[in-house]
Scaffold this active site. Structure first.
Site, PDB file in Angstrom:
ATOM      1  N   LYS A 198       0.856  -1.181   0.000  1.00 41.89           N
ATOM      2  CA  LYS A 198       0.000   0.000   0.000  1.00 41.89           C
ATOM      3  C   LYS A 198       0.891   1.230   0.000  1.00 41.89           C
ATOM      4  O   LYS A 198       2.037   1.172   0.467  1.00 41.89           O
ATOM      5  CB  LYS A 198      -0.882   0.023   1.259  1.00 41.89           C
ATOM      6  CG  LYS A 198      -2.140   0.861   1.098  1.00 41.89           C
ATOM      7  CD  LYS A 198      -3.264   0.060   0.460  1.00 41.89           C
ATOM      8  CE  LYS A 198      -4.534   0.860   0.352  1.00 41.89           C
ATOM      9  NZ  LYS A 198      -5.673   0.011  -0.008  1.00 41.89           N
TER      10      LYS A 198
HETATM   11  P1  NAD Z   1     -13.124   7.606  -2.746  1.00 42.63           P
HETATM   12  O1  NAD Z   1     -12.159   8.695  -2.449  1.00 42.63           O
HETATM   13  O2  NAD Z   1     -13.566   7.410  -4.153  1.00 42.63           O
HETATM   14  O3  NAD Z   1     -14.441   7.757  -1.857  1.00 42.63           O
HETATM   15  C1  NAD Z   1     -14.440   7.910  -0.464  1.00 42.63           C
HETATM   16  C2  NAD Z   1     -15.714   8.660  -0.106  1.00 42.63           C
HETATM   17  O4  NAD Z   1     -15.851   8.697   1.299  1.00 42.63           O
HETATM   18  C3  NAD Z   1     -15.719  10.093  -0.615  1.00 42.63           C
HETATM   19  O5  NAD Z   1     -16.947  10.360  -1.280  1.00 42.63           O
HETATM   20  C4  NAD Z   1     -15.563  10.933   0.658  1.00 42.63           C
HETATM   21  O6  NAD Z   1     -16.242  12.162   0.575  1.00 42.63           O
HETATM   22  C5  NAD Z   1     -16.189  10.011   1.688  1.00 42.63           C
HETATM   23  N1  NAD Z   1     -15.667  10.230   3.037  1.00 42.63           N
HETATM   24  C6  NAD Z   1     -14.386  10.356   3.430  1.00 42.63           C
HETATM   25  N2  NAD Z   1     -14.323  10.528   4.761  1.00 42.63           N
HETATM   26  C7  NAD Z   1     -15.589  10.496   5.213  1.00 42.63           C
HETATM   27  C8  NAD Z   1     -16.181  10.610   6.492  1.00 42.63           C
HETATM   28  N3  NAD Z   1     -15.432  10.789   7.585  1.00 42.63           N
HETATM   29  N4  NAD Z   1     -17.527  10.519   6.592  1.00 42.63           N
HETATM   30  C9  NAD Z   1     -18.297  10.323   5.500  1.00 42.63           C
HETATM   31  N5  NAD Z   1     -17.786  10.201   4.257  1.00 42.63           N
HETATM   32  C10 NAD Z   1     -16.457  10.301   4.122  1.00 42.63           C
HETATM   33  O7  NAD Z   1     -12.465   6.272  -2.160  1.00 42.63           O
HETATM   34  P2  NAD Z   1     -12.837   4.778  -2.516  1.00 42.63           P
HETATM   35  O8  NAD Z   1     -11.883   4.290  -3.550  1.00 42.63           O
HETATM   36  O9  NAD Z   1     -14.292   4.661  -2.743  1.00 42.63           O
HETATM   37  O10 NAD Z   1     -12.432   4.058  -1.151  1.00 42.63           O
HETATM   38  C11 NAD Z   1     -13.305   3.997  -0.036  1.00 42.63           C
HETATM   39  C12 NAD Z   1     -12.836   2.908   0.903  1.00 42.63           C
HETATM   40  O11 NAD Z   1     -12.804   1.656   0.204  1.00 42.63           O
HETATM   41  C13 NAD Z   1     -11.420   3.078   1.460  1.00 42.63           C
HETATM   42  O12 NAD Z   1     -11.363   2.526   2.755  1.00 42.63           O
HETATM   43  C14 NAD Z   1     -10.567   2.249   0.527  1.00 42.63           C
HETATM   44  O13 NAD Z   1      -9.360   1.826   1.121  1.00 42.63           O
HETATM   45  C15 NAD Z   1     -11.516   1.087   0.297  1.00 42.63           C
HETATM   46  N6  NAD Z   1     -11.245   0.314  -0.916  1.00 42.63           N
HETATM   47  C16 NAD Z   1     -11.197   0.906  -2.135  1.00 42.63           C
HETATM   48  C17 NAD Z   1     -10.971   0.122  -3.260  1.00 42.63           C
HETATM   49  C18 NAD Z   1     -10.991   0.696  -4.653  1.00 42.63           C
HETATM   50  O14 NAD Z   1     -10.923  -0.080  -5.613  1.00 42.63           O
HETATM   51  N7  NAD Z   1     -11.116   1.991  -4.845  1.00 42.63           N
HETATM   52  C19 NAD Z   1     -10.747  -1.262  -3.122  1.00 42.63           C
HETATM   53  C20 NAD Z   1     -10.825  -1.840  -1.857  1.00 42.63           C
HETATM   54  C21 NAD Z   1     -11.079  -1.039  -0.761  1.00 42.63           C
END
Ligand code: NAD
Length: 420
Positions: free
Chosen positions: A110
């Protein structure tokens, strides 16, 4: 005894505690367990950039290879103002477990840059991405460590990373990152894969609980890449997305929010507010909503003990990495709430990243239907394996997934042996 003192590191410490919970189930492999408790390699880099006004700013960047026993390190890159080395260590370790649980030939990695990207212009963001890539170029590569998008990074950021890396090699290396634009060797189906996987995991686990998803009331925290795609998949399957919380507010609609409208509005305005679907509620009301399923899809540590005591949901499906604190996890178990753990529930993204890497290696690209079919198969098999371990050992789904994942990593470690 750890080689570094990370006593203030919640996520890393909760990962270590989780590994400790698996030790009674590791048999003779327990001899190797320390392997899982230390990152193989952790790099901290200075990322200086020239701002548009000519001034110079410095940001801290990280890339951690937690474990490479089963293959090259694999895991996302996030841009976040609160990122720390210990957080990235935990995120990398969770990737090690996740990749093993779903049977991918990868270890865990990561990376992050400690920056609020909302405060950078597009050109500054590009310069930051390129500089960070150059700083970690000697430890990434298609057979060494393959980054992908995570919080606040996307296909465009991956395109810049690929280009910067290619310039250091003097040749195109499309397999160095996944989650790229389709035109640069990305895979169809990758963008929505994590969210779709969240839905598949929920469907598979509810089926094994003797339930279905039709008309189930769902709340989603985080309406970004993962949350919005999960919302679309759940809605298509007949579930109702009754509540959504994002960084700037929360919405509720008893009959189900218009997910397509909300996605378009968020894409255009950057906010979930003002779309015309649902009514605004407070952050507290979001957690107290009358729902069947909760999908945390924002960041770590969001489901705290207080929230765990009061949520209505009978099922939590972890779209985010590490969204439930260990204390909250114990309360949910005690209350009979089933938790589908992150290392299973959000594995759809890395599964399709794997498909992208395979397609890049052969320069032969699959149809979207094939990608989605294979994603469904792989994730269903993993749900099945975790469910069987849960029944066999009489433990939670999280403990079952860790037993499975830790065993697979340690078996590889044992077979490879040590260089003496
Ligand atoms: P992203 O940046 O596209 O979306 C995250 C969203 O969460 C945003 O809309 C943001 O405004 C919101 N957010 C952030 N902090 C917040 C809070 N305190 N309260 C409410 N909303 C909040 O990110 P993503 O890629 O969707 O990732 C989200 C989660 O999923 C992370 O934990 C990431 O590690 C995990 N994840 C992502 C992927 C991927 O393929 N993108 C894969 C596995 C896991």
């Amino acid at each position: 005894m750890s080689f570094v003192d990370y006593s203030d590191a919640d996520a890393w410490l909760s990962y270590l505690a989780q590994v400790d919970r698996t030790t009674p189930f590791l048999g003779s492999l327990v001899r190797w367990v320390e392997t899982l408790k230390r990152p193989k390699r952790a790099v901290v880099v200075d990322v200086p950039i020239q701002r548009d006004d000519g001034t110079i700013d410095h940001f801290e960047g990280y890339r951690v290879h937690h474990n490479t026993s089963r293959g090259p390190a694999k895991g996302g890159i996030r841009f976040h103002q609160d990122a720390t080395l210990s957080e990235v260590m935990a995120l990398a370790a969770w990737m090690t477990i996740k990749n093993a649980v779903v049977g991918l030939p990868y270890g865990g990695g990561k990376g992050a840059v400690r920056v609020d990207p909302a405060k950078l212009s597009r050109t500054e963001l590009e310069r930051l991405t390129r500089r960070y890539t150059i700083e970690i170029a000697n430890i990434i590569g298609p057979d060494r460590d393959i980054p992908a998008p995570d919080v606040n990074t996307n296909a465009q950021v991956m395109a810049w990373m690929m280009d910067a890396y290619a310039l250091t090699k003097g040749q195109v290396v499309s397999g160095v990152v996944t989650g790229k634009p389709i035109e640069l060797g990305g895979s169809l189906g990758r963008k929505d894969a994590t969210g779709e996987g969240v839905y598949i995991a929920a469907r598979e686990i509810t089926a094994r609980l003797g339930q279905g998803l039709d008309n189930q009331k769902i709340a989603i925290q985080g309406f970004g890449n993962v949350g919005s795609a999960a919302a679309r998949s759940f809605a298509q399957a007949g579930a109702r997305i009754v509540a959504v919380q994002d960084i700037d507010g929360a919405l509720f609609c008893e009959d189900g929010l218009d997910v397509e409208l909300l996605s378009r509005h968020k894409a255009n305005s950057g906010s979930i507010l003002g779309s015309g679907t649902g009514t605004e509620i407070t952050r507290e009301q979001f957690w107290l909503a009358d729902i069947d399923i909760l999908v945390p899809a924002a960041i770590e540590g969001q489901i705290t003990a207080n929230i765990a005591r009061t949520i209505e949901a009978k099922l939590v499906v972890e779209g985010a990495n590490g969204p439930t604190t260990p204390e909250a996890d114990a309360i949910l178990t005690e209350r009979g709430v089933t938790v589908v753990p992150d290392v299973l529930a959000n594995a759809g993204g890395v599964i399709v990243s794997y498909f992208e890497w395979v397609q890049d290696h052969s320069s032969y690209f699959w149809r979207e239907a094939e990608v989605r079919h294979k994603l469904g198969q792989m994730l269903t098999d993993a749900c099945d394996a975790v469910w069987r371990a849960h029944l066999e050992h009489g433990v939670t789904l999280r403990d079952a997934a860790y037993i499975l994942g830790c065993r697979r990593v340690l078996e590889a470690r044992e077979q490879r042996g040590l260089y003496l």
